[in-house]
Motif scaffolding. Structure first.
Motif, PDB file in Angstrom:
ATOM      1  N   UNK A  68      11.267  12.150 -11.489  1.00 29.93           N
ATOM      2  CA  UNK A  68      11.513  11.179 -12.560  1.00 29.93           C
ATOM      3  C   UNK A  68      12.265  11.880 -13.677  1.00 29.93           C
ATOM      4  N   UNK A  69      13.322  11.248 -14.180  1.00 31.80           N
ATOM      5  CA  UNK A  69      14.088  11.822 -15.276  1.00 31.80           C
ATOM      6  C   UNK A  69      14.301  10.765 -16.351  1.00 31.80           C
ATOM      7  N   UNK A  70      14.619  11.224 -17.552  1.00 29.09           N
ATOM      8  CA  UNK A  70      14.914  10.319 -18.659  1.00 29.09           C
ATOM      9  C   UNK A  70      13.739   9.404 -18.976  1.00 29.09           C
ATOM     10  N   UNK A  71      14.035   8.139 -19.239  1.00 33.14           N
ATOM     11  CA  UNK A  71      13.002   7.177 -19.610  1.00 33.14           C
ATOM     12  C   UNK A  71      12.016   6.898 -18.486  1.00 33.14           C
ATOM     13  N   UNK A  72      12.394   7.169 -17.252  1.00 28.43           N
ATOM     14  CA  UNK A  72      11.456   6.966 -16.139  1.00 28.43           C
ATOM     15  C   UNK A  72      10.307   7.956 -16.223  1.00 28.43           C
ATOM     16  N   UNK A  73      10.551   9.111 -16.825  1.00 26.03           N
ATOM     17  CA  UNK A  73       9.516  10.128 -16.926  1.00 26.03           C
ATOM     18  C   UNK A  73       8.767  10.115 -18.239  1.00 26.03           C
ATOM     19  N   UNK A  74       9.311   9.488 -19.244  1.00 28.98           N
ATOM     20  CA  UNK A  74       8.653   9.468 -20.550  1.00 28.98           C
ATOM     21  C   UNK A  74       9.158   8.254 -21.311  1.00 28.98           C
ATOM     22  N   UNK A  78      12.748   4.390 -29.499  1.00 29.18           N
ATOM     23  CA  UNK A  78      14.158   4.759 -29.628  1.00 29.18           C
ATOM     24  C   UNK A  78      14.477   5.568 -30.875  1.00 29.18           C
ATOM     25  N   UNK A  79      13.610   5.551 -31.885  1.00 30.72           N
ATOM     26  CA  UNK A  79      13.966   6.278 -33.097  1.00 30.72           C
ATOM     27  C   UNK A  79      13.884   7.788 -32.963  1.00 30.72           C
ATOM     28  N   UNK A  80      13.474   8.321 -31.812  1.00 32.43           N
ATOM     29  CA  UNK A  80      13.550   9.764 -31.584  1.00 32.43           C
ATOM     30  C   UNK A  80      14.959  10.175 -31.193  1.00 32.43           C
ATOM     31  N   UNK A  81      15.780   9.209 -30.818  1.00 31.30           N
ATOM     32  CA  UNK A  81      17.162   9.435 -30.399  1.00 31.30           C
ATOM     33  C   UNK A  81      17.242  10.435 -29.248  1.00 31.30           C
ATOM     34  N   UNK A  82      16.267  10.390 -28.338  1.00 32.21           N
ATOM     35  CA  UNK A  82      16.195  11.403 -27.296  1.00 32.21           C
ATOM     36  C   UNK A  82      16.344  10.864 -25.879  1.00 32.21           C
ATOM     37  N   UNK A  83      16.435   9.566 -25.677  1.00 35.82           N
ATOM     38  CA  UNK A  83      16.415   8.999 -24.329  1.00 35.82           C
ATOM     39  C   UNK A  83      17.481   9.512 -23.391  1.00 35.82           C
ATOM     40  N   UNK A  84      18.758   9.326 -23.729  1.00 34.66           N
ATOM     41  CA  UNK A  84      19.835   9.752 -22.852  1.00 34.66           C
ATOM     42  C   UNK A  84      19.885  11.273 -22.784  1.00 34.66           C
ATOM     43  N   UNK A  85      19.723  11.931 -23.921  1.00 37.51           N
ATOM     44  CA  UNK A  85      19.746  13.393 -23.936  1.00 37.51           C
ATOM     45  C   UNK A  85      18.629  13.953 -23.068  1.00 37.51           C
ATOM     46  N   UNK A 172      14.459  23.011 -28.394  1.00 40.77           N
ATOM     47  CA  UNK A 172      14.311  22.823 -29.831  1.00 40.77           C
ATOM     48  C   UNK A 172      15.438  21.991 -30.409  1.00 40.77           C
ATOM     49  N   UNK A 173      16.572  21.917 -29.727  1.00 35.57           N
ATOM     50  CA  UNK A 173      17.694  21.149 -30.266  1.00 35.57           C
ATOM     51  C   UNK A 173      17.393  19.666 -30.362  1.00 35.57           C
ATOM     52  N   UNK A 174      16.367  19.160 -29.662  1.00 41.50           N
ATOM     53  CA  UNK A 174      16.062  17.741 -29.805  1.00 41.50           C
ATOM     54  C   UNK A 174      14.694  17.479 -30.410  1.00 41.50           C
ATOM     55  N   UNK A 175      13.885  18.520 -30.623  1.00 41.01           N
ATOM     56  CA  UNK A 175      12.560  18.265 -31.169  1.00 41.01           C
ATOM     57  C   UNK A 175      12.262  19.044 -32.440  1.00 41.01           C
ATOM     58  N   UNK A 176      13.160  19.859 -32.895  1.00 43.92           N
ATOM     59  CA  UNK A 176      12.899  20.733 -34.025  1.00 43.92           C
ATOM     60  C   UNK A 176      13.165  20.012 -35.341  1.00 43.92           C
ATOM     61  N   UNK A 177      12.157  19.938 -36.193  1.00 45.59           N
ATOM     62  CA  UNK A 177      12.274  19.264 -37.479  1.00 45.59           C
ATOM     63  C   UNK A 177      13.342  19.901 -38.360  1.00 45.59           C
ATOM     64  N   UNK A 178      13.455  21.230 -38.330  1.00 47.38           N
ATOM     65  CA  UNK A 178      14.445  21.882 -39.168  1.00 47.38           C
ATOM     66  C   UNK A 178      15.862  21.444 -38.806  1.00 47.38           C
TER      67      UNK A 178
END
Length: 184
Positions: A68-74, A78-85, A172-178
Motif C-alpha cells: 500500500x502506498x500514498x493514501x491507501x496506506x495512510x 489534506x492540510x498536511x499537504x503530504x498525500x502525493x508526496x 524530515x522534509x515533510x514532517x519537520x516543524x522547523x
C-alpha cells in the motif's frame, strides 16, 4: 449528515445537495476569517458539497507481495499537504529496498518488512502532524483577513509547538516543524 432532500449521507454530501441554510452558515463562517478576495469567490460558488475528513493508520503496509502506498496506506487530512508526496516517497523507498549491487538472492519478505516498518514510522509522524495542525487550521484559526504578518507568525508559533524532533532525517522534509516555519 443529511442532504437537502432529508436523505442521510455517510462521508459526504454531493455537490448541490447541501441544505441551503447549512451552505449559507458554512460560507459565512469561512468568509469571516479569510481575505475578501477569497470570500467573494466562495460566496459566488454554487453547488457546495461537504466531505468529512478522516484520519486512519494501518498495522502493516504489505501483505504477501501487495504493498500500500500514498493514501491507501495512510489516511490523513489534506492540510498536511503530504498525500502525493507520501505516495512518491513510499515508492521511492520501496525501490531503494530492492536495489542491490550484487547478485545475492533477495529475501522479498524481509525487504518488504523493513520497508513496511519505515512506512509505519513515517505514517506515525504524519498522523502526529495532522493532529497538531487540526487545532490551528480547524478550531483555533486566526483572522487572517485582519491580522498582520507578525500576528499570523505569532499565532502559528503558539499553535505548532508540540512536535517532537523526528529521528528519520530522510523524511524530515515533510514532517519537520522547523522546515514549515522557515518556509514563511
Amino acid at each position: 449528515m443529511t442532504d437537502k432532500s432529508g436523505k442521510q449521507r455517510k462521508g459526504a454530501i454531493p455537490p448541490g445537495q447541501l441544505p441551503l441554510k447549512k451552505e449559507k452558515e458554512l460560507k459565512e463562517k469561512v468568509c469571516a476569517t479569510i481575505p475578501d478576495f477569497f470570500s467573494e469567490i466562495i460566496q459566488k460558488s454554487k453547488d457546495t458539497y461537504l466531505q468529512l475528513i478522516y484520519t486512519a493508520e494501518i498495522e502493516t503496509y504489505h501483505k504477501d507481495n501487495m504493498c500500500l502506498v500514498g493514501d491507501a496506506g495512510l489516511l490523513i487530512p489534506p492540510f498536511t499537504l503530504a498525500g502525493v508526496l507520501k505516495g512518491f516517497l513510499n515508492v521511492e523507498d520501496l525501490v531503494r529496498h530492492f536495489k542491490t549491487d550484487n547478485d545475492e538472492q533477495l529475501d522479498v519478505d524481509q525487504l518488504l518488512n523493513a520497508w513496511g516498518n519505515e512506512q509505519l514510522e513515517l505514517g506515525k509522524d504524519l498522523s502526529a502532524l495532522a493532529r497538531e495542525c487540526e487545532g490551528p487550521y480547524i478550531w483555533n484559526m486566526c483572522d487572517i483577513r485582519t491580522a498582520s504578518s507578525a500576528e499570523i507568525a505569532e499565532w502559528w508559533t503558539k499553535q505548532i509547538t508540540k512536535r517532537e524532533p523526528i529521528t528519520n532525517a530522510r523524511d524530515s522534509r515533510i514532517t519537520n516543524r522547523e522546515s514549515i516555519n522557515n518556509a514563511k
